[in-house]
Design a protein around this motif. Structure first.
Motif, mmCIF file in Angstrom:
data_model
loop_
_atom_site.group_PDB
_atom_site.id
_atom_site.type_symbol
_atom_site.label_atom_id
_atom_site.label_comp_id
_atom_site.label_asym_id
_atom_site.label_seq_id
_atom_site.Cartn_x
_atom_site.Cartn_y
_atom_site.Cartn_z
ATOM 1 N N SER A 135 0.833 -1.209 0.000
ATOM 2 C CA SER A 135 0.000 0.000 0.000
ATOM 3 C C SER A 135 0.863 1.252 0.000
ATOM 4 C CB SER A 135 -0.939 0.020 1.200
ATOM 5 O OG SER A 135 -1.880 -1.024 1.092
ATOM 6 N N LYS A 136 1.968 1.209 0.709
ATOM 7 C CA LYS A 136 2.897 2.342 0.745
ATOM 8 C C LYS A 136 3.458 2.588 -0.653
ATOM 9 C CE LYS A 136 5.246 5.106 3.549
ATOM 10 N NZ LYS A 136 4.549 6.099 4.361
ATOM 11 N N ALA A 137 3.674 1.524 -1.419
ATOM 12 C CA ALA A 137 4.159 1.671 -2.789
ATOM 13 C C ALA A 137 3.090 2.273 -3.702
ATOM 14 C CB ALA A 137 4.614 0.314 -3.338
ATOM 15 N N VAL A 138 1.821 2.005 -3.398
ATOM 16 C CA VAL A 138 0.726 2.569 -4.184
ATOM 17 C C VAL A 138 0.627 4.071 -3.936
ATOM 18 C CG1 VAL A 138 -1.780 2.583 -4.545
ATOM 19 C CG2 VAL A 138 -0.565 0.406 -4.251
ATOM 20 N N HIS A 139 0.746 4.483 -2.674
ATOM 21 C CA HIS A 139 0.690 5.913 -2.350
ATOM 22 C C HIS A 139 1.450 6.159 -1.055
ATOM 23 C CE1 HIS A 139 -0.873 9.912 -1.441
ATOM 24 N NE2 HIS A 139 -1.090 9.998 -2.744
ATOM 25 N N ALA A 140 2.274 7.194 -1.054
ATOM 26 C CA ALA A 140 3.141 7.492 0.089
ATOM 27 C C ALA A 140 2.368 7.804 1.373
ATOM 28 C CB ALA A 140 4.066 8.660 -0.249
ATOM 29 N N GLU B 257 -8.799 -3.290 -3.694
ATOM 30 C CA GLU B 257 -10.194 -3.459 -4.085
ATOM 31 C C GLU B 257 -10.705 -2.244 -4.860
ATOM 32 O OE1 GLU B 257 -8.858 -3.975 -1.140
ATOM 33 O OE2 GLU B 257 -9.597 -5.836 -0.263
ATOM 34 N N ARG B 258 -10.352 -1.058 -4.389
ATOM 35 C CA ARG B 258 -10.780 0.174 -5.062
ATOM 36 C C ARG B 258 -10.168 0.281 -6.454
ATOM 37 N NH1 ARG B 258 -12.270 4.859 -1.329
ATOM 38 N NH2 ARG B 258 -12.841 3.848 0.605
ATOM 39 N N ALA B 259 -8.895 -0.072 -6.556
ATOM 40 C CA ALA B 259 -8.234 -0.023 -7.858
ATOM 41 C C ALA B 259 -8.845 -1.043 -8.811
ATOM 42 C CB ALA B 259 -6.740 -0.281 -7.702
ATOM 43 N N ALA B 260 -9.185 -2.213 -8.309
ATOM 44 C CA ALA B 260 -9.810 -3.244 -9.157
ATOM 45 C C ALA B 260 -11.167 -2.785 -9.666
ATOM 46 C CB ALA B 260 -9.944 -4.556 -8.391
ATOM 47 N N LEU B 261 -11.921 -2.100 -8.827
ATOM 48 C CA LEU B 261 -13.235 -1.601 -9.246
ATOM 49 C C LEU B 261 -13.116 -0.540 -10.345
ATOM 50 C CD1 LEU B 261 -15.063 -1.377 -5.808
ATOM 51 C CD2 LEU B 261 -15.542 -2.987 -7.674
ATOM 52 N N LYS B 262 -12.014 0.206 -10.322
ATOM 53 C CA LYS B 262 -11.808 1.259 -11.323
ATOM 54 C C LYS B 262 -11.172 0.737 -12.612
ATOM 55 C CE LYS B 262 -11.354 5.252 -8.284
ATOM 56 N NZ LYS B 262 -10.484 6.354 -7.885
ATOM 57 N N SER B 263 -10.628 -0.481 -12.572
ATOM 58 C CA SER B 263 -9.920 -1.008 -13.738
ATOM 59 C C SER B 263 -10.907 -1.449 -14.807
ATOM 60 C CB SER B 263 -9.002 -2.160 -13.342
ATOM 61 O OG SER B 263 -9.777 -3.277 -12.967
ATOM 62 N N ALA C 153 -7.664 9.995 -4.218
ATOM 63 C CA ALA C 153 -7.937 11.285 -4.868
ATOM 64 C C ALA C 153 -7.069 11.444 -6.116
ATOM 65 C CB ALA C 153 -7.682 12.434 -3.896
ATOM 66 N N GLN C 154 -5.986 10.692 -6.171
ATOM 67 C CA GLN C 154 -5.100 10.727 -7.334
ATOM 68 C C GLN C 154 -5.372 9.508 -8.203
ATOM 69 O OE1 GLN C 154 -1.107 11.090 -5.885
ATOM 70 N NE2 GLN C 154 -1.526 12.985 -4.810
ATOM 71 N N ASP C 155 -4.937 9.589 -9.451
ATOM 72 C CA ASP C 155 -5.118 8.460 -10.362
ATOM 73 C C ASP C 155 -4.362 7.242 -9.852
ATOM 74 O OD1 ASP C 155 -6.720 9.883 -12.098
ATOM 75 O OD2 ASP C 155 -5.043 10.521 -13.360
ATOM 76 N N CYS C 156 -4.923 6.099 -10.120
ATOM 77 C CA CYS C 156 -4.292 4.833 -9.773
ATOM 78 C C CYS C 156 -3.003 4.699 -10.589
ATOM 79 C CB CYS C 156 -5.265 3.694 -10.105
ATOM 80 S SG CYS C 156 -4.644 2.066 -9.739
ATOM 81 N N PRO C 157 -1.904 4.302 -9.954
ATOM 82 C CA PRO C 157 -0.663 4.130 -10.715
ATOM 83 C C PRO C 157 -0.849 3.117 -11.848
ATOM 84 C CG PRO C 157 -0.257 3.930 -8.355
ATOM 85 C CD PRO C 157 -1.736 3.979 -8.538
ATOM 86 N N SER C 158 -0.241 3.397 -12.982
ATOM 87 C CA SER C 158 -0.400 2.514 -14.146
ATOM 88 C C SER C 158 0.140 1.120 -13.857
ATOM 89 C CB SER C 158 0.262 3.122 -15.379
ATOM 90 O OG SER C 158 1.639 3.325 -15.145
#
Length: 135
Positions: free
Chosen positions: A12-17, A127-133, A96-101
């Motif tokens: 999770s830290k790698a996804v967002h600081a 889970e949130r990133a999967a829903l947005k993919s 609030a920011q775009d999901c990392p590619s």
């Protein structure tokens, strides 16, 4: 059997600081707890690990008086509420920011390969990133 992925707080830290590691989460909860109530010495002896603190606080200790166990239980409830508050605030900041590619590609790969993903995280970033993919 396909690939199995085991994820911890570092993911999770790698996804967002803003996402806390276990040590960072422990420090934030301890800081808040010390403002609200006396922090038990027994927890200090367990180090800076909120998972150990919660385990200790959630169980009646046979050497303590009933009211001390009830105080521990109340602190357990306050700490779990604080965890929720910290994670809600940091998750809001992260999403609030775009999901990392790279995460979008990884989720697609997991989906395409029917991978098993086990997360020990308290948050819901995957889970949130999967829903947005677009899988």
């Amino acid at each position: 059997m396909g690939d199995v992925f085991l994820l911890g707080a570092g993911f999770s830290k790698a996804v967002h600081a803003s996402m806390p590691t276990l040590a960072e989460l422990s420090a934030r909860v301890k800081e808040k707890s010390e403002k609200d109530a006396k922090f038990p010495v027994a927890l200090t002896d367990l180090g800076d690990n909120i998972e150990l603190w919660l385990t200790y606080l959630s169980q009646p200790q046979p050497w303590l008086r009933e009211y001390d166990n009830l105080q521990n239980r109340a602190l357990f409830l306050r700490m779990t509420e604080t965890i929720g508050e910290v994670l809600e605030a940091t998750t809001i900041e992260a999403v609030a920011q775009d999901c990392p590619s790279w995460l979008q590609r990884l989720i697609k790969w997991w989906h395409d390969n029917k991978s098993t993903v086990i997360t020990l995280n308290y948050d819901t970033l995957i889970e949130r990133a999967a829903l947005k993919s677009d899988i």
